[in-house]
Design a protein around this motif. Structure first.
Motif, short mmCIF file in Angstrom:
data_model
loop_
_atom_site.label_atom_id
_atom_site.label_comp_id
_atom_site.label_asym_id
_atom_site.label_seq_id
_atom_site.Cartn_x
_atom_site.Cartn_y
_atom_site.Cartn_z
N ALA A 47 0.84 -1.07 0.14
CA ALA A 47 -0.06 0.08 -0.23
C ALA A 47 0.69 1.12 0.15
CB ALA A 47 -0.90 0.10 1.20
N PRO A 48 0.38 2.32 -0.64
CA PRO A 48 1.56 3.47 -0.84
C PRO A 48 1.47 4.20 0.49
CG PRO A 48 -0.59 3.82 -2.36
CD PRO A 48 -0.83 2.54 -1.34
N ASN A 49 2.70 4.64 0.72
CA ASN A 49 3.32 5.30 1.93
C ASN A 49 3.30 6.95 1.14
OD1 ASN A 49 4.59 6.97 3.62
ND2 ASN A 49 6.50 5.97 3.42
N ARG A 50 2.04 7.43 1.51
CA ARG A 50 1.85 8.95 0.86
C ARG A 50 1.29 9.66 1.97
NH1 ARG A 50 1.06 7.38 -4.28
NH2 ARG A 50 -1.13 7.27 -4.12
N PHE A 51 1.91 10.93 2.27
CA PHE A 51 1.17 12.02 3.11
C PHE A 51 0.08 12.84 2.42
CE2 PHE A 51 1.05 16.08 5.30
CZ PHE A 51 1.03 15.92 6.65
N GLY A 52 -0.99 13.13 3.12
CA GLY A 52 -1.94 14.03 2.52
C GLY A 52 -2.93 13.52 1.65
N ASP A 53 -3.05 12.15 1.57
CA ASP A 53 -3.95 11.61 0.60
C ASP A 53 -5.39 11.48 1.29
OD1 ASP A 53 -2.03 11.15 -1.30
OD2 ASP A 53 -2.29 9.01 -1.34
N GLU A 54 -6.37 11.41 0.44
CA GLU A 54 -7.76 11.11 1.03
C GLU A 54 -7.69 10.01 2.28
OE1 GLU A 54 -11.30 12.27 0.61
OE2 GLU A 54 -9.80 14.03 0.30
N PRO A 55 -8.49 10.20 3.33
CA PRO A 55 -8.41 9.32 4.47
C PRO A 55 -8.80 7.93 4.08
CG PRO A 55 -9.45 11.29 5.15
CD PRO A 55 -9.20 11.30 3.85
N ASN A 56 -8.18 6.87 4.62
CA ASN A 56 -8.47 5.54 4.25
C ASN A 56 -8.32 5.06 2.85
OD1 ASN A 56 -8.71 4.34 7.21
ND2 ASN A 56 -10.52 5.75 7.14
#
Lengths: 112, 490
Positions: B48-57
């Motif tokens: 699963a991506p490790n990205r800050f600031g994406d839409e929750p869940n």
């Protein structure tokens, strides 16, 4: 755990674990045990520890502790993105949802 | 992760020369635990991506959610970054294992966190602060991050008295390295310098973006006080510190609180305390007695990580030059102290290589450094243009003020010829004869100041220099004026 049936059934002479110990572990695991269940669990856990006492009796000087049942090491994957779950499908199975997030009771006490 | 220290055997003798915090005869003892999110594409144990600031869940998969049957598989890049970080902190990189840390919390769906316990990947390192103070690093281990809770209702989103919480699992499973220092820190400023230096290293080696404000770097401080030479006293762990500045304030507050307790003969209770930025205090939260009984055991779904000498040495060979060495490089070509503000600031911005470039083009390194500190954009100007400008300034062909204006023009135009711009602006180098007559006039006009200056009163120089600068309409070179005054005195 590879605990044999014979060991489980063997009743230890001196309990290796007290009812208070079992009660504490149960609390940590969020288990509610009745008095009867506590007595049973204490006897069964004592029997398991009794089995390990058999291993303690062996001379294991110079034997490396076995951390895993297999000799594998360094099982890794590359840092490549894969599929994710559909959010609506996942949230659809939660009792309470708000703003695309799981809604849970207020958190108090244990901090992290 | 808490470690119990019996004594401070690891404390470095050379640290004795450095200033210590002191209050009412007590000294401060601080160890820091820093959690750093690694800059991987995916999570520690799943793709699963490790990205800050994406839409929750949205960055969730069965492993992230701890769904039945989901199995963790270790991310090679996370291990590589952990090794890189460990080597940069002078750690020994070793064979390591993962363990389950068992506790219940809604932001952790498995009811355990996979972490490293008795066999962490990095042990026994150190970090040198810019002033030479050395802080021991106990360990730097891999673990997974938890989900993010938002507390709704109650007093302004605080955990206390909230009506309910909302959980976003995007962050759950993101790879972390927890860096645990030894309790070597003796001053709040050292704690701040440690975090600042660590952040610089993290960014330099590409292990993390290390942004405290975004939570990709989180700092907890273990604070206690004691009479110098005495055994360690009970410590408190301070959490919720969101900036380097807050870290200093929180440690100072907590240390004073503990001194008061000791002086009143009251016990300091070992507990976790939350820093509140608004009232400038630390507060305790109700904590259950068994809360830190984590019943660690070996994670049966993962195998040993044994990087081996080849991988470790390949990572070491590829390490970039670290901030401390880069500062030393600037110190060597400018003659300034490696921990001087100009060098610290310019290196932190990553502009140290530009200063080196300018020097290679024959420019003046210390003048370049001074301009870069004030005008970071100058690093975008071709190095040879800046080299020519600084050479003109160094030889007195331009004053510092004039050079600054020429440089600003270069920034706007993306470069240019210093001489041409100076001529264009009407900046004529002030001849020595002209300057000398101004100096003579100033001395004649203020005989008292001149007498005091000759008698060794440094303050008197200000009045003379001021008059000369005024007469020259700010075009005189301050250094040249000072040199002339000193020459005339002797």
């Amino acid at each position: 755990m590879g605990v044999g049936g014979d060991s489980l059934r063997r009743v230890p002479d001196v309990p290796k674990i007290s009812a208070a110990d079992v009660s504490k572990v149960a609390t940590l695991a969020r288990l509610c045990l009745t008095d009867d269940e506590l007595t049973t669990a204490t006897a069964e856990l004592s029997a398991m520890l009794d089995h390990f006492a058999d291993i303690d009796a062996l001379d294991l000087d110079g034997v490396e502790p076995m951390m895993q049942p297999t000799p594998l090491a360094n099982v890794m994957r590359e840092d490549v993105e894969g599929e994710t779950l559909d959010r609506d499908e996942v949230l659809g199975q939660a009792p309470l949802v708000e703003d695309g997030r799981f809604r849970v009771p207020p958190i108090l006490g244990i901090q992290e | 992760m808490s470690i119990t220290y019996v004594n401070d055997d690891g404390y470095y003798p050379s640290n004795e020369e450095h200033p210590r915090w002191e209050h009412e005869g007590y000294e401060l003892v601080v160890g820091l635990e820093v959690h750093v999110e690694l800059a991987t594409r995916t999570k520690l144990f799943s793709s699963a991506p490790n990205r800050f600031g994406d839409e929750p869940n949205t960055n969730i998969d069965p492993v992230t959610l701890g769904l039945p049957g989901a199995l963790p598989v270790l991310n090679r890049q996370a291990v590589e970054l952990a090794i890189r970080l460990g080597l940069a902190l002078n750690c020994t990189v070793q064979k390591s294992t993962f363990a389950r840390k068992n506790y219940f919390y809604p932001d952790m769906p498995k009811a355990y966190q996979i972490s490293q316990y008795d066999e962490p990947i990095n042990i026994d390192g150190w970090l040198d602060l810019p002033d030479g103070f050395r802080v021991g690093v106990e360990r730097g281990h891999l673990e997974e991050d938890t989900g993010k809770s938002t507390h709704v209702g109650g007093a302004g989103g605080r955990i206390h008295g909230s009506d309910y919480s909302l959980i976003d699992f995007n962050r759950a499973g993101v790879p972390l390295v927890e860096i645990v220092s030894r309790p070597d820190i003796r001053h709040p400023e050292q704690a701040k310098a440690y975090v600042t230096e660590l952040r610089g290293i993290l960014v330099a080696v590409g292990a993390s973006d290390a942004k405290m404000e975004e939570g990709s770097m989180r700092v907890d401080a273990n604070v206690s006080v004691r009479k110098p030479g005495a055994d360690f006293n009970t410590r408190c762990e301070i959490k919720n510190v969101n900036s380097v500045r807050s870290l200093g304030r929180a440690i100072e507050y907590e240390a004073r609180r503990q001194v008061l307790l000791h002086e009143a003969g009251e016990p300091v209770t070992q507990q976790t305390r939350h820093w509140d930025e608004n009232d400038g205090r630390t507060h305790t939260l109700r904590s259950k007695e068994d809360a830190d009984d984590y019943r660690y055991f070996l994670e049966p779904d993962l195998v040993v990580v044994d990087p081996g000498i080849e991988w470790i040495e390949a990572v070491r060979a590829a390490l970039p030059v670290l901030p401390s060495a880069r500062r030393a490089g600037l110190a060597a070509i400018t003659g300034l102290a490696a921990n001087s503000e100009a060098i610290m600031v310019v290196t932190d911005r990553g502009h140290d290589s530009f200063v080196v470039d300018v020097a290679k083009h024959g420019g003046d390194a210390s003048i370049t450094l001074k301009h870069l500190q004030q005008l970071p954009e100058a690093a975008g100007v071709p190095a040879e243009d800046v080299a020519k400008l600084t050479t003109m300034e160094a030889s007195g062909g331009l004053t510092a003020t004039q050079a600054k204006q020429v440089l600003a023009d270069m920034v706007d135009a993306g470069g240019g010829d210093a001489e041409a711009i100076a001529t264009d602006k009407g900046f004529e180098a002030m001849g020595n004869t002209e300057l000398e007559s101004m100096v003579d006039a100033a001395i004649a006009a203020q005989p008292d100041a001149w007498e005091k200056f000759c008698a060794g009163e440094g303050k008197a120089m200000g009045a003379l220099v001021g008059a000369i600068m005024k007469a020259s309409k700010g075009q005189a070179d301050g250094k040249a004026v000072t040199a002339l005054l000193n020459a005339k005195k002797s």
